[in-house]
Design a protein around this motif. Structure first.
Motif, PDB file in Angstrom:
ATOM      1  N   THR A  43       0.795  -1.224   0.000  1.00  0.00           N
ATOM      2  CA  THR A  43       0.000   0.000   0.000  1.00  0.00           C
ATOM      3  C   THR A  43       0.827   1.273   0.000  1.00  0.00           C
ATOM      4  O   THR A  43       0.268   2.368  -0.097  1.00  0.00           O
ATOM      5  N   LYS A  44       2.155   1.132   0.108  1.00  0.00           N
ATOM      6  CA  LYS A  44       2.994   2.321   0.093  1.00  0.00           C
ATOM      7  C   LYS A  44       4.395   1.953  -0.362  1.00  0.00           C
ATOM      8  O   LYS A  44       4.940   0.928   0.034  1.00  0.00           O
ATOM      9  N   SER A  45       4.954   2.808  -1.196  1.00  0.00           N
ATOM     10  CA  SER A  45       6.338   2.683  -1.643  1.00  0.00           C
ATOM     11  C   SER A  45       6.809   4.079  -2.039  1.00  0.00           C
ATOM     12  O   SER A  45       6.830   4.433  -3.211  1.00  0.00           O
ATOM     13  N   ASP A  46       7.157   4.863  -1.019  1.00  0.00           N
ATOM     14  CA  ASP A  46       7.525   6.262  -1.217  1.00  0.00           C
ATOM     15  C   ASP A  46       9.007   6.478  -0.952  1.00  0.00           C
ATOM     16  O   ASP A  46       9.566   5.893  -0.029  1.00  0.00           O
ATOM     17  N   ASP A  59      10.045   4.322   2.032  1.00  0.00           N
ATOM     18  CA  ASP A  59       9.038   4.006   3.047  1.00  0.00           C
ATOM     19  C   ASP A  59       8.051   3.016   2.438  1.00  0.00           C
ATOM     20  O   ASP A  59       7.449   3.286   1.395  1.00  0.00           O
ATOM     21  N   THR A 118      -2.130  -2.712   9.236  1.00  0.00           N
ATOM     22  CA  THR A 118      -1.178  -2.107   8.311  1.00  0.00           C
ATOM     23  C   THR A 118       0.153  -2.023   9.018  1.00  0.00           C
ATOM     24  O   THR A 118       0.220  -1.595  10.175  1.00  0.00           O
ATOM     25  N   GLU A 120       4.371  -0.861   8.519  1.00  0.00           N
ATOM     26  CA  GLU A 120       5.249   0.004   7.734  1.00  0.00           C
ATOM     27  C   GLU A 120       6.701  -0.201   8.134  1.00  0.00           C
ATOM     28  O   GLU A 120       6.990  -0.570   9.272  1.00  0.00           O
TER      29      GLU A 120
END
Length: 131
Positions: A43-46, A59, A118, A120
Motif C-alpha cells: 500500500t505504500k512505496s515512497d 518508506d 497495516t 510500515e
C-alpha cells in the motif's frame, strides 16, 4: 524482494497453518472458510530521507487482511499480538489495527471474522545494496 513477500515469510514462519496470499486470493481458495487465510497488499512505496540532492530511503507499507477460519482454536487477539510482535522483530511497525468485522459477502449460515492491520517499514538504500 517485494515488501509483501517479506511479510509473507514472517507470517508463514509465525503461523505455518495460515494460508498467505499476495495481491489476491486464488478463486479455488476463496470459498475455503475452514482455514485462516491472509491477504497481503502493498500500500505504500515512497522515497524519503533526502540528502546530497537524492533520496536515501524508501518508506514501505503492507496491508494485512486476516480472514479467520472457522477451525481457529486460539484467541484472535493473542494471535494478532504475536503476529505484530513477530513483524516488529523485522522492523515492520504496526501503524493501523482496525476492529474485527464480519464478512457479510460470505454466502453461508456463518460469516468469517476479518481483521485488518497495516505495517510500515523504512528501508535505507544502503541496506539494499544501492548507492
Amino acid at each position: 524482494m517485494r515488501p509483501t513477500q517479506e511479510v509473507a515469510k514472517i507470517i508463514a514462519a509465525y503461523r505455518p497453518t495460515w494460508l498467505v496470499f499476495e495481491d489476491s486470493i486464488p478463486e479455488e481458495k476463496i470459498n475455503d472458510l475452514k482455514n485462516t487465510q491472509v491477504l497481503l497488499r502493498e500500500t505504500k512505496s515512497d522515497i524519503s530521507h533526502y540528502g546530497d540532492d537524492t533520496f536515501n530511503a524508501v518508506d514501505l507499507a503492507v496491508t494485512i487482511q486476516i480472514f479467520y477460519g472457522f477451525n481457529l482454536a486460539e484467541s484472535m487477539l493473542l494471535a494478532e499480538v504475536g503476529l505484530m510482535k513477530s513483524l516488529e522483530k523485522s522492523n515492520w511497525k504496526t501503524t493501523a489495527s482496525e476492529p474485527h468485522y464480519l464478512d457479510i459477502s460470505t454466502n453461508t449460515d456463518k460469516q468469517q471474522m476479518i481483521k485488518n492491520l497495516t505495517v510500515e517499514k523504512t528501508v535505507n538504500i544502503a541496506e539494499i545494496g544501492e548507492n
